[in-house]
Design an enzyme around this catalytic site. Structure first.
Site, PDB file in Angstrom:
ATOM      1  N   ASP A  14       0.862  -1.176   0.000  1.00 45.14           N
ATOM      2  CA  ASP A  14       0.000   0.000   0.000  1.00 45.14           C
ATOM      3  C   ASP A  14       0.905   1.234   0.000  1.00 45.14           C
ATOM      4  OD1 ASP A  14      -2.317   1.684   0.563  1.00 45.14           O
ATOM      5  OD2 ASP A  14      -1.554   1.764   2.613  1.00 45.14           O
ATOM      6  N   ASP A  16      -0.347   5.067   0.892  1.00 44.26           N
ATOM      7  CA  ASP A  16      -0.647   6.078   1.899  1.00 44.26           C
ATOM      8  C   ASP A  16      -0.532   5.515   3.311  1.00 44.26           C
ATOM      9  OD1 ASP A  16      -1.359   8.266   0.108  1.00 44.26           O
ATOM     10  OD2 ASP A  16      -3.067   7.012  -0.436  1.00 44.26           O
TER      11      ASP A  16
END
Length: 219
Positions: A14, A16
């Site tokens: 991922d 963020d």
């Protein structure tokens, strides 16, 4: 010509609050004067209290009319998580395929990923008209199921057994991807992800993942 040999493994992260210390959409929202509202929606979505796709549409709608040139300014202030770039480079050098799969945005993430040498980036795109954000997302939204599907598609494309896949994230929208991976890692994560991960790491460095890349030498 013989087919290329399968990769040694697949590392998917991922972006963020995982690969980056920040939430990209919040950095953009600061330029629109709506960061507080966007942060509230982001936090609820990462806790699993809101549908991710719906929450993303609501956040992007708040950015309507913002000049697209601010995206270049946002790229200039990105802060990778400690150890994130080194982890990706070590994995790549060890024969692993590397990927960023994000509910964030290509326009901000792609230049950094190219600089690091990451093999694949899958993310959302802002819709832009006449140089301004329209307040909509262009194309399919990269939500939790899209992240899971991307991990599975990349593993198949590169001939990587599912057991040799590692996925890392921090929020509820990473849960499907983390569950699908051979080793699913919750990194500085919300409770919704910690509950389903194989490994929980509280940082501060993403290099703490290095021992979990099975077959890669441990420094």
């Amino acid at each position: 010509m013989s087919a290329a040999a399968p990769a040694r493994g697949l590392l998917v992260s991922d972006v963020d609050s995982t690969f980056l210390t920040q939430e990209v959409i919040e950095l953009v929202a600061e330029h629109a004067g709506v960061r507080d509202r966007v942060e509230e929606i982001t936090t609820a979505a990462m806790r699993g209290e809101l549908d991710f796709a719906g929450s993303l549409r609501a956040r992007v709608a708040l950015l309507a009319g913002l000049d697209a040139s601010v995206l270049a300014a946002v790229r200039e202030v990105l802060v990778p998580t400690d150890g994130a770039i080194e982890l990706m480079r070590r994995a790549h050098d060890a024969g692993w395929v590397t990927a960023l799969v994000s509910g964030g945005f290509h326009e901000v993430i792609d230049p950094l990923a190219a600089e690091v040498g990451i093999d694949h980036v899958v993310a959302n795109r802002f819709a832009v008209q006449d140089g301004k954000l329209t307040g909509e997302v262009s194309g399919p939204i990269i939500d939790g199921e899209a992240k899971r599907a991307t991990l599975e598609e990349l593993a198949e494309r590169h001939g990587v057994d599912r057991a040799r896949t590692v996925a890392v994230g921090d929020g509820a929208n990473d849960a499907a991807m983390v569950r699908a991976a051979g080793t699913g890692v919750a990194f500085r994560a919300k409770p919704a992800l910690r509950e389903v991960a194989d490994v929980v790491l509280d940082g501060p460095s993403m290099l703490d993942l290095w021992p979990y890349l099975e077959g890669a030498p441990v420094a």
